[in-house]
Design a protein around this motif. Structure first.
Motif, mmCIF file in Angstrom:
data_model
loop_
_atom_site.group_PDB
_atom_site.id
_atom_site.type_symbol
_atom_site.label_atom_id
_atom_site.label_comp_id
_atom_site.label_asym_id
_atom_site.label_seq_id
_atom_site.Cartn_x
_atom_site.Cartn_y
_atom_site.Cartn_z
ATOM 1 N N ARG A 83 10.322 -36.573 14.366
ATOM 2 C CA ARG A 83 11.461 -36.537 13.450
ATOM 3 C C ARG A 83 11.819 -37.910 12.916
ATOM 4 O O ARG A 83 11.730 -38.904 13.637
ATOM 5 C CB ARG A 83 12.653 -35.939 14.202
ATOM 6 C CG ARG A 83 13.890 -35.714 13.356
ATOM 7 C CD ARG A 83 15.026 -35.181 14.206
ATOM 8 N NE ARG A 83 16.243 -35.047 13.417
ATOM 9 C CZ ARG A 83 17.465 -35.014 13.938
ATOM 10 N NH1 ARG A 83 17.631 -35.095 15.240
ATOM 11 N NH2 ARG A 83 18.507 -34.885 13.159
ATOM 12 N N PHE A 84 12.212 -37.966 11.656
ATOM 13 C CA PHE A 84 12.819 -39.137 11.043
ATOM 14 C C PHE A 84 14.239 -38.766 10.618
ATOM 15 O O PHE A 84 14.492 -37.649 10.171
ATOM 16 C CB PHE A 84 12.064 -39.573 9.783
ATOM 17 C CG PHE A 84 10.752 -40.259 10.020
ATOM 18 C CD1 PHE A 84 10.607 -41.204 11.023
ATOM 19 C CD2 PHE A 84 9.655 -39.975 9.217
ATOM 20 C CE1 PHE A 84 9.387 -41.838 11.237
ATOM 21 C CE2 PHE A 84 8.438 -40.604 9.419
ATOM 22 C CZ PHE A 84 8.308 -41.536 10.428
ATOM 23 N N LYS A 85 15.149 -39.707 10.760
ATOM 24 C CA LYS A 85 16.490 -39.532 10.218
ATOM 25 C C LYS A 85 17.063 -40.899 9.893
ATOM 26 O O LYS A 85 17.279 -41.724 10.797
ATOM 27 C CB LYS A 85 17.400 -38.803 11.195
ATOM 28 C CG LYS A 85 18.806 -38.558 10.615
ATOM 29 C CD LYS A 85 19.701 -37.769 11.549
ATOM 30 C CE LYS A 85 21.060 -37.537 10.912
ATOM 31 N NZ LYS A 85 21.962 -36.755 11.798
ATOM 32 N N LYS A 125 10.456 -43.338 2.041
ATOM 33 C CA LYS A 125 10.128 -41.926 1.827
ATOM 34 C C LYS A 125 8.651 -41.618 2.076
ATOM 35 O O LYS A 125 8.305 -40.541 2.561
ATOM 36 C CB LYS A 125 10.509 -41.526 0.393
ATOM 37 C CG LYS A 125 12.014 -41.506 0.121
ATOM 38 C CD LYS A 125 12.697 -40.397 0.912
ATOM 39 C CE LYS A 125 14.185 -40.354 0.590
ATOM 40 N NZ LYS A 125 14.892 -39.328 1.396
ATOM 41 N N TYR A 127 6.765 -42.663 4.321
ATOM 42 C CA TYR A 127 6.499 -42.467 5.741
ATOM 43 C C TYR A 127 6.553 -40.977 6.087
ATOM 44 O O TYR A 127 5.768 -40.485 6.909
ATOM 45 C CB TYR A 127 7.528 -43.224 6.586
ATOM 46 C CG TYR A 127 7.161 -44.663 6.888
ATOM 47 C CD1 TYR A 127 6.876 -45.562 5.870
ATOM 48 C CD2 TYR A 127 7.115 -45.125 8.196
ATOM 49 C CE1 TYR A 127 6.556 -46.879 6.139
ATOM 50 C CE2 TYR A 127 6.795 -46.452 8.481
ATOM 51 C CZ TYR A 127 6.518 -47.316 7.447
ATOM 52 O OH TYR A 127 6.192 -48.618 7.721
ATOM 53 N N TYR A 128 7.478 -40.265 5.482
ATOM 54 C CA TYR A 128 7.603 -38.829 5.729
ATOM 55 C C TYR A 128 6.317 -38.106 5.339
ATOM 56 O O TYR A 128 5.859 -37.202 6.047
ATOM 57 C CB TYR A 128 8.784 -38.257 4.927
ATOM 58 C CG TYR A 128 10.146 -38.680 5.419
ATOM 59 C CD1 TYR A 128 10.919 -37.833 6.209
ATOM 60 C CD2 TYR A 128 10.676 -39.927 5.099
ATOM 61 C CE1 TYR A 128 12.189 -38.219 6.656
ATOM 62 C CE2 TYR A 128 11.929 -40.321 5.540
ATOM 63 C CZ TYR A 128 12.679 -39.460 6.308
ATOM 64 O OH TYR A 128 13.924 -39.838 6.756
ATOM 65 N N GLU A 129 5.736 -38.515 4.222
ATOM 66 C CA GLU A 129 4.504 -37.884 3.746
ATOM 67 C C GLU A 129 3.323 -38.226 4.649
ATOM 68 O O GLU A 129 2.520 -37.360 4.998
ATOM 69 C CB GLU A 129 4.220 -38.331 2.309
ATOM 70 C CG GLU A 129 5.304 -37.916 1.316
ATOM 71 C CD GLU A 129 5.050 -38.468 -0.079
ATOM 72 O OE1 GLU A 129 3.996 -39.109 -0.275
ATOM 73 O OE2 GLU A 129 5.912 -38.285 -0.950
ATOM 74 N N TYR A 131 3.292 -39.125 7.828
ATOM 75 C CA TYR A 131 3.409 -38.528 9.163
ATOM 76 C C TYR A 131 3.624 -37.015 9.110
ATOM 77 O O TYR A 131 3.729 -36.368 10.154
ATOM 78 C CB TYR A 131 4.559 -39.174 9.934
ATOM 79 C CG TYR A 131 4.250 -40.564 10.435
ATOM 80 C CD1 TYR A 131 3.541 -40.757 11.622
ATOM 81 C CD2 TYR A 131 4.656 -41.688 9.732
ATOM 82 C CE1 TYR A 131 3.248 -42.019 12.086
ATOM 83 C CE2 TYR A 131 4.381 -42.967 10.193
ATOM 84 C CZ TYR A 131 3.672 -43.126 11.372
ATOM 85 O OH TYR A 131 3.383 -44.392 11.830
ATOM 86 N N VAL A 133 6.233 -35.297 8.161
ATOM 87 C CA VAL A 133 7.536 -34.998 8.766
ATOM 88 C C VAL A 133 8.528 -34.664 7.661
ATOM 89 O O VAL A 133 8.632 -35.398 6.671
ATOM 90 C CB VAL A 133 8.060 -36.201 9.586
ATOM 91 C CG1 VAL A 133 9.465 -35.931 10.108
ATOM 92 C CG2 VAL A 133 7.111 -36.504 10.732
ATOM 93 N N GLU A 134 9.238 -33.557 7.838
ATOM 94 C CA GLU A 134 10.240 -33.171 6.854
ATOM 95 C C GLU A 134 11.554 -33.907 7.117
ATOM 96 O O GLU A 134 11.893 -34.201 8.262
ATOM 97 C CB GLU A 134 10.484 -31.662 6.904
ATOM 98 C CG GLU A 134 9.276 -30.837 6.473
ATOM 99 C CD GLU A 134 9.578 -29.353 6.473
ATOM 100 O OE1 GLU A 134 10.742 -28.986 6.743
ATOM 101 O OE2 GLU A 134 8.661 -28.562 6.204
ATOM 102 N N GLU A 135 12.270 -34.192 6.062
ATOM 103 C CA GLU A 135 13.549 -34.879 6.194
ATOM 104 C C GLU A 135 14.562 -33.958 6.867
ATOM 105 O O GLU A 135 14.716 -32.804 6.492
ATOM 106 C CB GLU A 135 14.066 -35.317 4.831
ATOM 107 C CG GLU A 135 15.253 -36.247 4.905
ATOM 108 C CD GLU A 135 15.544 -36.913 3.579
ATOM 109 O OE1 GLU A 135 16.482 -37.727 3.525
ATOM 110 O OE2 GLU A 135 14.822 -36.620 2.598
#
Length: 266
Positions: A83-85, A125, A127-129, A131, A133-135
């Motif tokens: 997870r990213f937040k 942003k 990084y989400y792609e 890895y 990982v969805e926001e």
């Protein structure tokens, strides 16, 4: 689905204790290396990150050991970002033995740092792609809550050596665990296994500084719980740790028969 990275390791002699079992610190080294290797495969090497004046700083670390690997065992380390937040990242680690049995689980909470401004910054942003990982901004980030020792039973002082620092020029995360192990009594180290540890990093430490590790040992029926606090020369808190130990009741408790403790005293 998150981008999963896998890497194989062999437990070498330097990774083991007197029972020829893999040390906790070695498991952590495998995890750190696997995370760095994943970042490199995604084009996010740690050296390039530092050149851009950014880095990751670990805030919380949790490790659960289900079974200890032995000398020359082959291990498979699996890691992915869960997870990213905002500026936080949660990374998962799983270590499997040759029979594909899960023997170690780990989780870190880290935040993305601007090294010039010395403060957290929003994770890019892309990084989400990379890895996969969805926001996710709905669920709050849960941070560890650990207590400092109330009654100090063991204490030791250390000076930060060159070999203790990492690419960020501060003490590496694994070194904290090595320090607290030096405050665990010999009889505990030889008759118990560490099966669970929690770490909360509060403040960075740099080369040349001096720190003190304060430990409280609490013996229960068949296990031991130790509370640890690392402080600087001004008594400011650097880190809190909690380690759990289970009594050894198998043939690996051969140390009792060797009367090692008596020999060391002599």
């Amino acid at each position: 689905m998150a981008h999963v990275f896998k890497k194989k390791y062999e437990v070498t002699y330097r990774d083991t204790n007197v029972r020829q079992e893999c040390n906790l610190s070695a498991y952590m080294e495998f995890m750190v290396d696997a995370a760095f290797c994943q970042e490199a495969t995604l084009g996010l090497s740690i050296s390039d990150l530092i050149k851009s004046n950014h880095t990751w700083v670990i805030y919380d670390y949790k490790i659960k050991i289900h079974k200890y690997a032995n000398y020359r065992d082959k291990l498979n380390v699996v890691t992915y970002v869960k997870r990213f937040k905002k500026f936080y990242a949660i990374r998962i680690f799983e270590i499997y033995d040759e029979s594909n049995t899960l023997i170690v689980e780990g989780e870190t909470l880290a935040f993305f740092i601007d090294m010039i401004k010395v403060r957290p910054c929003v994770i890019p942003k892309y990084y989400y792609e990379l890895y996969c990982v969805e926001e996710d901004n709905k669920e709050p980030i849960k941070k560890l809550k650990l207590k400092a020792p109330e009654k100090i039973t063991h204490e030791k002082e250390f000076e930060i050596r060159y070999g203790d620092i990492d690419l960020n020029l501060h003490v590496g995360n694994v070194q904290y665990v090595k320090w607290i192990m030096e405050t665990i009594p010999f009889e505990v180290m030889t008759n118990y296994r560490n099966n669970h540890i929690k770490i909360k990093y509060e403040k960075e430490i740099k080369y040349g500084e001096k720190i003190r590790v304060q430990t409280q040992i609490e013996k229960l029926a068949d296990k031991i719980v130790a509370m640890h606090q690392i402080i600087d020369k001004e008594d400011k808190e650097i880190a809190l740790l909690e380690s759990h130990w289970e009594e050894i009741n198998d043939d690996k408790n051969f140390l009792k028969n060797l009367n090692i403790e008596q020999n060391i005293k002599q």
